[in-house]
Design an enzyme around this catalytic site. Sequence first.
Site, PDB file in Angstrom:
ATOM      1  N   CYS A  17       0.869  -1.188   0.000  1.00 18.72           N
ATOM      2  CA  CYS A  17       0.000   0.000   0.000  1.00 18.72           C
ATOM      3  C   CYS A  17       0.900   1.229   0.000  1.00 18.72           C
ATOM      4  O   CYS A  17       2.077   1.132  -0.357  1.00 18.72           O
ATOM      5  CB  CYS A  17      -0.976  -0.027   1.186  1.00 18.72           C
ATOM      6  SG  CYS A  17      -0.192   0.008   2.806  1.00 18.72           S
ATOM      7  N   ARG A  23      -3.396  -0.672   5.353  1.00 11.82           N
ATOM      8  CA  ARG A  23      -3.959  -1.758   4.545  1.00 11.82           C
ATOM      9  C   ARG A  23      -3.021  -2.942   4.361  1.00 11.82           C
ATOM     10  O   ARG A  23      -3.436  -4.095   4.542  1.00 11.82           O
ATOM     11  CB  ARG A  23      -4.369  -1.212   3.163  1.00 11.82           C
ATOM     12  CG  ARG A  23      -5.503  -0.233   3.222  1.00 11.82           C
ATOM     13  CD  ARG A  23      -5.627   0.551   1.927  1.00 11.82           C
ATOM     14  NE  ARG A  23      -4.502   1.466   1.748  1.00 11.82           N
ATOM     15  CZ  ARG A  23      -4.293   2.206   0.686  1.00 11.82           C
ATOM     16  NH1 ARG A  23      -5.147   2.110  -0.331  1.00 11.82           N
ATOM     17  NH2 ARG A  23      -3.270   3.031   0.617  1.00 11.82           N
ATOM     18  N   ASP A 141      -8.038   3.767   1.039  1.00 15.69           N
ATOM     19  CA  ASP A 141      -7.134   4.183   2.114  1.00 15.69           C
ATOM     20  C   ASP A 141      -7.964   4.622   3.335  1.00 15.69           C
ATOM     21  O   ASP A 141      -8.737   5.576   3.240  1.00 15.69           O
ATOM     22  CB  ASP A 141      -6.309   5.361   1.570  1.00 15.69           C
ATOM     23  CG  ASP A 141      -5.306   5.879   2.569  1.00 15.69           C
ATOM     24  OD1 ASP A 141      -5.328   5.418   3.722  1.00 15.69           O
ATOM     25  OD2 ASP A 141      -4.506   6.747   2.180  1.00 15.69           O
TER      26      ASP A 141
HETATM   27  P1  4NP Z   1      -1.801   2.786   4.074  1.00 17.77           P
HETATM   28  O1  4NP Z   1      -2.470   4.118   4.633  1.00 17.77           O
HETATM   29  O2  4NP Z   1      -1.260   3.127   2.704  1.00 17.77           O
HETATM   30  O3  4NP Z   1      -2.958   1.832   3.988  1.00 17.77           O
HETATM   31  O4  4NP Z   1      -0.739   2.382   5.066  1.00 17.77           O
HETATM   32  C1  4NP Z   1      -1.801   5.339   4.713  1.00 17.77           C
HETATM   33  C2  4NP Z   1      -1.061   5.647   5.822  1.00 17.77           C
HETATM   34  C3  4NP Z   1      -0.435   6.877   5.910  1.00 17.77           C
HETATM   35  C4  4NP Z   1      -0.547   7.773   4.883  1.00 17.77           C
HETATM   36  C5  4NP Z   1      -1.291   7.457   3.770  1.00 17.77           C
HETATM   37  C6  4NP Z   1      -1.919   6.234   3.677  1.00 17.77           C
HETATM   38  N1  4NP Z   1       0.079   9.054   4.967  1.00 17.77           N
HETATM   39  O5  4NP Z   1      -0.113   9.865   4.061  1.00 17.77           O
HETATM   40  O6  4NP Z   1       0.814   9.312   5.911  1.00 17.77           O
END
Ligand code: 4NP
Length: 174
Positions: A17, A23, A141
């Site tokens: 991800c 995720r 997300d």
């Molecule tokens: P992930 O979610 O891609 O599912 O781990 C996110 C976690 C942090 C961020 C974006 C998506 N961020 O911009 O910090």
Amino acid sequence: MNASLPSVDQYRIVAICLGNICRSPMAEAVLRSRVAEAGLDGLVAVDSAGTGSWHVGHEPDRRAMRALRERGYDIAHTARRVDPGEIDATGLVVAMDRWNLADLRDLVGDSSALSRIHLMRSFDPNLTHLPEDDGRLDVPDPYYGTLDDFQSVLDMIEIAASGVIDQARLDLAL
Ligand code: 4NP
């Protein structure tokens, strides 16, 4: 055995991800549990990584850990950024959304690994008819959302996980 597969001791599945704190660690926990249920421990290794580096070294988001624990999954993961070279040694790369997929494709260029990179939800038996640019194949997300959003991410991952394990079995000719 799929001829384009890397010749490594273990078949690796890597969930990808953006941040590797929401995720993909959830997908890692679910897939590892399914691998064990399928009796594939030792044959199939599961990991996760992010395309971004903001959260490298962090543990998974508390809401991800809570949603997982509520359904009986274990998770111990430290966020890391995907290394383009590792994709060559990976049997199946499951990206959570269209942007992760595009970023991964850019990273690997035109290597034979391209054919092993797929969207997680393309393995959902109810969604196999959708083209990969259809937003309904995204695991959205949940970072700016609520615990409910993490729970619905977990629903999506659980539904698609069986198809991912089926693909690993096919690739391993099991
Ligand atoms: P992930 O979610 O891609 O599912 O781990 C996110 C976690 C942090 C961020 C974006 C998506 N961020 O911009 O910090």
